[in-house]
Design an enzyme around this catalytic site. Structure first.
Site, PDB file in Angstrom:
ATOM      1  N   SER A  14     106.766 -76.412  45.771  1.00 46.38           N
ATOM      2  CA  SER A  14     106.049 -75.520  46.314  1.00 46.38           C
ATOM      3  C   SER A  14     104.719 -75.921  46.041  1.00 46.38           C
ATOM      4  CB  SER A  14     107.129 -74.323  46.657  1.00 46.38           C
ATOM      5  OG  SER A  14     106.290 -73.483  45.036  1.00 46.38           O
ATOM      6  N   ALA A  16     100.693 -76.975  46.134  1.00 49.47           N
ATOM      7  CA  ALA A  16     100.182 -78.088  47.526  1.00 49.47           C
ATOM      8  C   ALA A  16     100.420 -79.045  48.471  1.00 49.47           C
ATOM      9  CB  ALA A  16      98.274 -78.287  46.717  1.00 49.47           C
ATOM     10  N   ALA A  17     101.161 -80.265  47.422  1.00 53.97           N
ATOM     11  CA  ALA A  17     101.278 -81.406  48.248  1.00 53.97           C
ATOM     12  C   ALA A  17     103.053 -80.843  49.236  1.00 53.97           C
ATOM     13  CB  ALA A  17     101.795 -82.024  47.463  1.00 53.97           C
ATOM     14  N   SER A  43     101.276 -75.177  38.835  1.00 52.79           N
ATOM     15  CA  SER A  43      99.719 -75.358  39.284  1.00 52.79           C
ATOM     16  C   SER A  43      99.076 -75.749  40.131  1.00 52.79           C
ATOM     17  CB  SER A  43      99.827 -76.964  38.846  1.00 52.79           C
ATOM     18  OG  SER A  43     100.345 -78.046  37.141  1.00 52.79           O
ATOM     19  N   GLY A  49      88.947 -75.165  39.686  1.00 54.16           N
ATOM     20  CA  GLY A  49      87.174 -75.744  39.625  1.00 54.16           C
ATOM     21  C   GLY A  49      87.234 -75.761  41.125  1.00 54.16           C
ATOM     22  N   GLU A 114      80.996 -81.985  39.018  1.00 55.30           N
ATOM     23  CA  GLU A 114      81.395 -81.949  36.869  1.00 55.30           C
ATOM     24  C   GLU A 114      81.447 -82.908  36.751  1.00 55.30           C
ATOM     25  OE1 GLU A 114      84.926 -78.451  39.233  1.00 55.30           O
ATOM     26  OE2 GLU A 114      85.179 -80.569  39.053  1.00 55.30           O
ATOM     27  N   HIS A 236      92.795 -82.120  28.968  1.00 54.36           N
ATOM     28  CA  HIS A 236      91.326 -80.952  29.070  1.00 54.36           C
ATOM     29  C   HIS A 236      90.739 -80.418  28.018  1.00 54.36           C
ATOM     30  CE1 HIS A 236      88.697 -77.802  31.509  1.00 54.36           C
ATOM     31  NE2 HIS A 236      89.168 -78.489  32.880  1.00 54.36           N
ATOM     32  N   ARG A 282      86.244 -86.957  30.960  1.00 59.32           N
ATOM     33  CA  ARG A 282      87.321 -85.920  30.923  1.00 59.32           C
ATOM     34  C   ARG A 282      87.941 -86.297  29.390  1.00 59.32           C
ATOM     35  NH1 ARG A 282      90.768 -82.168  35.436  1.00 59.32           N
ATOM     36  NH2 ARG A 282      88.982 -81.217  35.638  1.00 59.32           N
ATOM     37  N   HIS A 343      96.737 -81.170  29.941  1.00 57.45           N
ATOM     38  CA  HIS A 343      96.455 -81.279  31.796  1.00 57.45           C
ATOM     39  C   HIS A 343      97.570 -81.732  32.874  1.00 57.45           C
ATOM     40  CE1 HIS A 343      94.029 -78.691  34.437  1.00 57.45           C
ATOM     41  NE2 HIS A 343      93.597 -80.006  34.826  1.00 57.45           N
ATOM     42  N   ARG A 378      91.277 -89.492  35.583  1.00 58.87           N
ATOM     43  CA  ARG A 378      91.341 -88.995  36.631  1.00 58.87           C
ATOM     44  C   ARG A 378      90.380 -88.218  36.938  1.00 58.87           C
ATOM     45  NH1 ARG A 378      91.540 -83.723  38.374  1.00 58.87           N
ATOM     46  NH2 ARG A 378      92.457 -82.990  37.020  1.00 58.87           N
ATOM     47  N   SER A 383      92.725 -84.606  42.015  1.00 53.65           N
ATOM     48  CA  SER A 383      94.238 -83.885  41.854  1.00 53.65           C
ATOM     49  C   SER A 383      94.363 -83.263  43.338  1.00 53.65           C
ATOM     50  CB  SER A 383      94.248 -83.476  41.292  1.00 53.65           C
ATOM     51  OG  SER A 383      93.936 -82.078  40.790  1.00 53.65           O
ATOM     52  N   LEU A 384      93.494 -81.965  43.691  1.00 52.41           N
ATOM     53  CA  LEU A 384      93.844 -81.456  45.288  1.00 52.41           C
ATOM     54  C   LEU A 384      93.755 -82.265  45.914  1.00 52.41           C
ATOM     55  CD1 LEU A 384      93.154 -77.828  43.877  1.00 52.41           C
ATOM     56  CD2 LEU A 384      94.861 -78.855  44.883  1.00 52.41           C
TER      57      LEU A 384
END
Length: 535
Positions: A14, A16-17, A43, A49, A114, A236, A282, A343, A378, A383-384
Site C-alpha cells: 500500500s 505509492a506504487a 517507506s 526529499g 540533490e 543513505h 550517494r 536505504h 539510484r 524512486s518515487l
C-alpha cells in the site's frame, strides 16, 4: 479452515506504487489492496526529499537522463531511463490532480537540488513529500468503491497454476495471514501485483520502517521469477545518530541547500573524495563517510546547516528540525550527528517496461523490481518517480489485457493441520539479530570476498533452522519476514560474489577496479517460470 476471496486484481502493498496502480484500475475492476500493517505504514510515508521531474525551462529531459545514467555507473538501461524521465512531468500533474500540495514560489513550483543532479528539479512538499503523496493517494483510495482494503494482512506465498491455453504457468493468487485472526486466507485474482518495497531490513541499521523485509522479491523467486542486481544496496549517507533514535533519515535536500559534512574536529572532507563535494552521488558520499569513520575510529560524523538563516532552516526542513529537537539537537545552531544506513534496494524482480514478471499474470512495481532505471546506484529522488511511472504502465497493460484472461481455478486450502504452537519464539528473535548483524558486518558498504563467503555460510545455516521452524510450527508475521529476509540476503550475497569489480554501490577491496564491460547480475531460480513447461 482457509477462507477464500476472489477479485479481478490483487495488489500486495500500500505504498505509492500499489496505491497508484489500484487507482488507475478502480473504475473498471474489483481490486483487493493488501497491506501487512496499516495502509499508511511503509517507506513512502517517510520519504522526505521529493520527486525528480523536468518542470523548469532551464532543465531538460536529456539532462535528467544524463544525470541518471551517470549515477548508475554504466548499468542503467537507457530505454527504462527514458521511459521514466519522459513521463515525469505528466506524473507530477497527475499527483496534483489527486490533491498533492507541492511547495510553490512566485515563478511556479519550488524546486530543490540533490546529489548527482545538475539542475534544481526536485519538486517537494517541505521535507515531508512522501507523507503528502501518500495521504492524498490514500484519500482517493478510500473514496473508490471498487478498491477493497485489507490492513494487517501479510502475504505468505504466491499461487502458481498451469495455464493450458498458453502451455505456461500463471500466477493465480496468494496465501495471506490475517494478523488479527491468525488465520491463513486465500485471495485469488486474474492478475496479481507485487508492490511490497525493498529489503533494507536485512541490515542492522536502516533508514526504512519495519516493513522493508523483501517479501515480494522472496515470493517471486520462490514462484520462479528471475531477480537482478541484488548486490546494489544503497546506503543513505545521513541518518541521525543517537542511541534512542531509530530509522530517522536526514534528507539529502539539506546538502542541496548548503549543509556541510564535517569531521569531529569541524573540518570538511568531501572535497578530498569528489569535486562535487557534498552533492556527489550517494554511493560516493556514503563510502567517504564510512572511510572517515573507520580511519578515525569515530562513532559518527556531522552534517552542519547552522550557518544558514534559522527561520529558513525551520521552515524548509520542519520534519528534520522537529525530529532532531526530540533528541535535544537544534539544527539551527549545532551540527547533526549522522551515520550511513541501508536505504534502498536497487535490484529486484526482473520486469519489462509494463511491469510484467517472468510468471504470467504476475506484475511487480516500485522498489520490489529491477526495471533497469537505477543501474549500480539510484539517483536521488528517482524512486518515487519510478513507482508512479511503472504503476501507471502496469495498470495500462492490465486494463488492455485482463478481459481476455480467464479466472483461475480454485487453489487448495492452506494446510496447517500438522503444525503446533511454538514455545521457542526466542529462536526467531535471535535469528533476526544474527542475520542483520552479519549482513551489516560482511555485506555492507565495503566488501571482501572472504567476508561474503563467511556471510554465505552463515545465511545457509540460518535458512536450515528457519525451514525446520516453518515446517513444524504455526506461522507468525515475524517468522514470515525472517524467512523472506534470509532468502533475499542469500540472493544479495550470491550477486555480490558474482560481481568481481567495484561499481556504484558495490565496492570490493579485492576487486577495486571497474571492468570495461558493464553487465547486470541476473540470478535464475531452478523453477524458472519461463522455462518449465507442463504436460
Amino acid at each position: 479452515m482457509t477462507t477464500q476471496a476472489n477479485y479481478d486484481i490483487l495488489v500486495i502493498g500500500s505504498g505509492a506504487a500499489g496505491l497508484t496502480l489500484a487507482l488507475h484500475l478502480a473504475s473498471r475492476f474489483r481490486v483487493a489492496l493488501l497491506s501487512k500493517q496499516r495502509l499508511r505504514d511503509g517507506s513512502t510515508w517517510f520519504a522526505q526529499g521529493g520527486i525528480a521531474a523536468v518542470l523548469d525551462n532551464a532543465d531538460s529531459i536529456e539532462s535528467h537522463i544524463a544525470d541518471t545514467l551517470d549515477a548508475g555507473a554504466g548499468l542503467c538501461h537507457p530505454d527504462a531511463v527514458r521511459q521514466t524521465v519522459e513521463n515525469s512531468a505528466a506524473t507530477i500533474q497527475w499527483l496534483i490532480e489527486q490533491g498533492v500540495d507541492f511547495d510553490r514560489e512566485d515563478s511556479g513550483y519550488h524546486l530543490t537540488k540533490e546529489g548527482g543532479h545538475s539542475h534544481r528539479r526536485i519538486v517537494h512538499s517541505a521535507d515531508a513529500t512522501g507523507r503528502a503523496v501518500h495521504s492524498s493517494l490514500l484519500e482517493r483510495v478510500r473514496e473508490a468503491e471498487n478498491i477493497h482494503c485489507f490492513e494487517h494482512h501479510i502475504a505468505l506465498d504466491l499461487v502458481r497454476q498451469p495455464d493450458p491455453s498458453r502451455g505456461r504457468f500463471r500466477c493465480a493468487g496468494v496465501y495471506v495471514l490475517d494478523r488479527h485472526s491468525e488465520q491463513v486466507e486465500l485471495f485469488q485474482g486474474r492478475a496479481v501485483v507485487l508492490a511490497t518495497g525493498g529489503a533494507s531490513k536485512a541490515y542492522l541499521y536502516t533508514s526504512n520502517p519495519d516493513g522493508a523485509s523483501g517479501d515480494g522479491i522472496a515470493m517471486a523467486w520462490r514462484a520462479g521469477c528471475r531477480v537482478a542486481n541484488m548486490e546494489f544496496n544503497q546506503f543513505h549517507p545521513t541518518c541521525l545518530y543517537h542511541p534512542e533514535a531509530k530509522a530517522l533519515l536526514v534528507t539529502e535536500a539539506l546538502r542541496g541547500e548548503g549543509a556541510r559534512l564535517k569531521l569531529p574536529d569541524g573540518s570538511r572532507f568531501m572535497h578530498r573524495f569528489d569535486d562535487r563535494g557534498e552533492l556527489a552521488p550517494r554511493d560516493i558520499v556514503a563510502r567517504a563517510i564510512d572511510h572517515e569513520m573507520k580511519r578515525l575510529g569515530a562513532d559518527c560524523l556531522y552534517l552542519d546547516i547552522s550557518h544558514q538563516d534559522a527561520d529558513f532552516v525551520r521552515n524548509r526542513f520542519p520534519t528534520v528540525y522537529n525530529n532532531c529537537r526530540q533528541y535535544g539537537i537544534d539544527i539551527t545552531s549545532e551540527p547533526i550527528p549522522v551515520v550511513p544506513a541501508a536505504h534502498y534496494t536497487c535490484g529486484g524482480v526482473v520486469v519489462d517496461r509494463h511491469g510484467r514478471t517472468d510468471l504470467d499474470q504476475l506484475y511487480a512495481v516500485g522498489e520490489t523490481t529491477f526495471t533497469g532505471l537505477h543501474g549500480a546506484n539510484r539517483l536521488a529522488s528517482n524512486s518515487l518517480l519510478e513507482c508512479l511511472v511503472y504503476a501507471r504502465a502496469a495498470a495500462m497493460d492490465i486494463e488492455a489485457t485482463l478481459d481476455g484472461v480467464a479466472p483461475p481455478r480454485t487453489a487448495p486450502a492452506w494446510d496447517a493441520s500438522r503444525v503446533t504452537d511454538s514455545d521457542e519464539d526466542v529462536v526467531i528473535s535471535h535469528n533476526w539479530d544474527e542475520l542483520r548483524r552479519f549482513m551489516w558486518d560482511y555485506v555492507g558498504i565495503v566488501r571482501t570476498r572472504k567476508r561474503l563467503l563467511r556471510a554465505e555460510h552463515r545465511v545457509r545455516m540460518l535458512q536450515g533452522e528457519i525451514r525446520e521452524f516453518y515446517a513444524n510450527y504455526k506461522i507468525t508475521s515475524d517468522l514470515i519476514e525472517l524467512r523472506n529476509l534470509a532468502l533475499v540476503s542469500e540472493l544479495i550475497i550470491r550477486s555480490a560474489l558474482e560481481r568481481r569489480e567495484s561499481r556504484g554501490l558495490h565496492y570490493s577491496l579485492d576487486y577495486p577496479e571497474l571492468r570495461e564491460l558493464a553487465m547486470d547480475t541476473v540470478l535464475v531460480p531452478e523453477n524458472f517460470a519461463n522455462q518449465r513447461q507442463f504436460v
